[in-house]
Design an enzyme around this catalytic site. Structure first.
Site, mmCIF file in Angstrom:
data_model
loop_
_atom_site.group_PDB
_atom_site.id
_atom_site.type_symbol
_atom_site.label_atom_id
_atom_site.label_comp_id
_atom_site.label_asym_id
_atom_site.label_seq_id
_atom_site.Cartn_x
_atom_site.Cartn_y
_atom_site.Cartn_z
ATOM 1 N N HIS A 79 0.868 -1.007 -0.071
ATOM 2 C CA HIS A 79 -0.025 0.142 -0.185
ATOM 3 C C HIS A 79 0.962 1.602 0.313
ATOM 4 O O HIS A 79 1.820 0.737 0.868
ATOM 5 C CB HIS A 79 -0.955 0.243 1.432
ATOM 6 C CG HIS A 79 -0.516 -0.235 2.268
ATOM 7 N ND1 HIS A 79 -0.054 1.310 3.052
ATOM 8 C CD2 HIS A 79 -0.343 -0.957 3.387
ATOM 9 C CE1 HIS A 79 0.341 0.873 4.559
ATOM 10 N NE2 HIS A 79 0.272 -0.088 4.265
ATOM 11 N N ASP A 81 -0.308 4.601 1.262
ATOM 12 C CA ASP A 81 -0.497 5.665 1.773
ATOM 13 C C ASP A 81 0.206 5.061 3.822
ATOM 14 O O ASP A 81 0.630 4.413 3.491
ATOM 15 C CB ASP A 81 -2.377 5.623 2.202
ATOM 16 C CG ASP A 81 -2.338 4.035 3.190
ATOM 17 O OD1 ASP A 81 -2.402 2.907 2.501
ATOM 18 O OD2 ASP A 81 -3.219 4.549 3.977
ATOM 19 N N GLU A 174 -4.899 1.757 2.920
ATOM 20 C CA GLU A 174 -4.793 0.427 3.250
ATOM 21 C C GLU A 174 -4.963 1.233 5.077
ATOM 22 O O GLU A 174 -5.667 0.294 5.438
ATOM 23 C CB GLU A 174 -3.876 -0.043 3.115
ATOM 24 C CG GLU A 174 -4.059 -2.000 4.283
ATOM 25 C CD GLU A 174 -3.059 -1.658 5.854
ATOM 26 O OE1 GLU A 174 -3.605 -2.449 6.092
ATOM 27 O OE2 GLU A 174 -2.625 -0.982 5.672
ATOM 28 N N GLU A 175 -4.165 2.610 4.861
ATOM 29 C CA GLU A 175 -4.417 2.732 6.995
ATOM 30 C C GLU A 175 -5.841 2.921 7.517
ATOM 31 O O GLU A 175 -5.441 2.880 8.677
ATOM 32 C CB GLU A 175 -3.505 3.081 6.872
ATOM 33 C CG GLU A 175 -1.985 2.905 6.896
ATOM 34 C CD GLU A 175 -1.436 2.069 7.427
ATOM 35 O OE1 GLU A 175 -1.884 2.060 8.699
ATOM 36 O OE2 GLU A 175 -0.264 1.703 7.283
ATOM 37 N N ASP A 197 3.805 -6.321 3.679
ATOM 38 C CA ASP A 197 3.290 -4.661 4.307
ATOM 39 C C ASP A 197 3.631 -5.533 6.184
ATOM 40 O O ASP A 197 2.278 -4.877 6.498
ATOM 41 C CB ASP A 197 1.679 -5.482 4.309
ATOM 42 C CG ASP A 197 0.995 -3.697 4.880
ATOM 43 O OD1 ASP A 197 2.043 -3.019 5.061
ATOM 44 O OD2 ASP A 197 0.269 -3.936 5.202
ATOM 45 N N HIS A 379 3.220 3.924 11.788
ATOM 46 C CA HIS A 379 2.334 4.593 12.852
ATOM 47 C C HIS A 379 2.966 5.611 14.076
ATOM 48 O O HIS A 379 2.066 6.023 14.174
ATOM 49 C CB HIS A 379 1.317 3.558 13.007
ATOM 50 C CG HIS A 379 0.785 2.742 12.401
ATOM 51 N ND1 HIS A 379 -0.571 2.304 12.123
ATOM 52 C CD2 HIS A 379 0.710 1.804 10.805
ATOM 53 C CE1 HIS A 379 -1.508 1.739 11.928
ATOM 54 N NE2 HIS A 379 0.106 1.624 10.844
HETATM 55 ZN ZN LIG Z 1 0.948 -0.860 6.501
#
Ligand SMILES: [Zn+2]
Length: 405
Positions: A79, A81, A174-175, A197, A379
């Protein structure tokens, strides 16, 4: 040929933070900036069917080498994003050679990336690592995955490695749990796929949470505090009371392994109204359902006390544990183990304490376990990755392509 980290350093410069609030698809138009870069690179590599659609999904494929047309059609997905939990704008990656296992001062803030707090850093000793400067997240989740898939494609094409048909998909959003929403499975020619991922490159992930989101709206009764007796209902306090009805042991910070949780992701409010958002997670389907009931019961108890309609609750399932959909295709896991071992790694099964695009795709008919990227502490501003482990991730992809050809 560029190494994975070199591509990665280009991708992290592009701001692609997904936005839960926008209601748009993609949720943030900046995601197109990376999509267009990837489209150009895929075309430059000589991939076929390269396109980005109106929702910012990037697709491409590599036709099988003559003689390998009957090989399993394999897909690789990552992903574009980054998590809205920390800024992904103006990322200033810092490269640190020969990491020695000590605490790292993040230059932009003076914050300490500490080994006692993040023991995973010990796996990076001797590697060259990339950290943030403390002001943003890094974006290894999941631009490292994007860079690794891209580098694997480059390697196959440049070195003329024989292969079956290979598909590549890069997703937005995705997030915020929407990465699979507009995935064009009908035209994605792979029979099986892997998302790239995860974190640790030794990890194989094919069990994930069952997941739901809960939105709570609270109506208060606002009057002058001087004449509030027996009249005022302070919505913010009602929210706190509601939260207190959920077991403290079921918070993310108190759970690990297969234990599920309620996570209060946002809480805004005043006397007249308040809003709370939760995510609910559990690997076990029955315990997942039980948690939803627990929240419903808590809301019912509050409404009983303060009057019907004080609290409204909306729960929406997001994704389910992919294990059930992977089980009939365990070759995906056995071959991934083989691919890791061939790369000199020691495969371990890790239950994902989150979800991936692959969980949803597995339910939509594309069995899709998850591979590691070589990043960690996703994150947030402590996110980092190892450029050596990123090379390993590329090797794993290449090994899988060889095993399935
Ligand atoms: Zn991820």
């Amino acid at each position: 040929m560029q190494r994975a980290y070199e591509r990665f350093l280009n991708y992290v410069k592009i701001h692609t933070t997904s936005d839960e609030e926008s209601g748009l698809h993609p949720s943030f138009k900046g995601e197109f900036d990376l999509a267009h870069v990837l489209v150009d690179e895929l075309k430059g590599l000589g991939m076929s069917g390269v396109r980005v659609d109106e929702h910012c999904y990037v697709y491409a494929y590599l036709p099988a080498t003559p003689g390998y047309e009957n090989a399993t059609k394999l897909g690789f997905i990552a992903h574009m994003d980054t998590s809205p939990e920390a800024s992904g704008k103006d990322v200033k990656p810092v490269i640190r050679k020969d990491y020695d296992g000590s605490d790292i001062v993040l230059e932009g803030t003076g914050d300490i990336l500490s080994v006692s707090r993040f023991p995973e850093l010990k796996d990076f000793i001797g590697d060259t690592i990339i950290t943030t400067d403390g002001t943003t997240l890094l974006g290894a989740d999941d631009k490292a995955g994007v860079a690794e898939i891209m580098t694997a494609m480059d390697t196959i094409i440049t070195e003329n490695i024989p292969h079956g048909e290979i598909w590549v998909g890069f997703t937005p959003d995705e997030e915020i749990g929407e990465g699979a929403d507009f995935f064009d499975l009908k035209n994605f020619g792979a029979t099986y796929a892997y998302t790239v991922d995860g974190g640790d490159v030794n990890a194989l992930e094919y069990e994930n949470f069952n997941a739901a989101g809960a939105e709570i709206a609270i109506k208060g009764v606002s009057v002058h505090p001087g004449s509030a007796k027996d009249i005022m209902v302070n919505a913010a306090l009602v929210g706190m009371e509601l939260h207190s009805l959920l077991p403290e042991a079921m918070r993310p910070e108190n759970t690990e392994g297969y234990e599920g949780f309620f996570h209060l992701t946002s809480f805004t409010g005043q006397v007249s109204s308040a809003k709370m958002s939760y995510i609910i997670r559990d690997h076990d389907h029955d315990l997942f359902e039980a948690k939803k009931v627990m929240l419903q019961d808590a809301v019912a108890a509050i409404n009983k006390k303060y009057g019907d309609g004080t609290v409204t609750l909306t729960i929406k399932d997001s994704y389910y544990n992919m294990l059930e959909k992977i089980k009939p295709h365990m070759h995906l896991i056995e071959n991934a183990r083989l691919a890791l071992k061939k790369a000199g790694l020691n495969p371990i099964d890790v239950p994902v304490r989150g979800g991936t695009d692959g969980a949803r795709l597995s339910y939509d008919g594309l069995p899709c376990p998850n591979l590691g990227t070589g990043g960690c502490n996703f994150h947030g501003t402590y996110e980092c990755c190892s450029i050596d482990k990123m090379d390993k991730a590329v090797e794993i992809i290449l090994n899988l392509i060889e095993i399935y050809r």
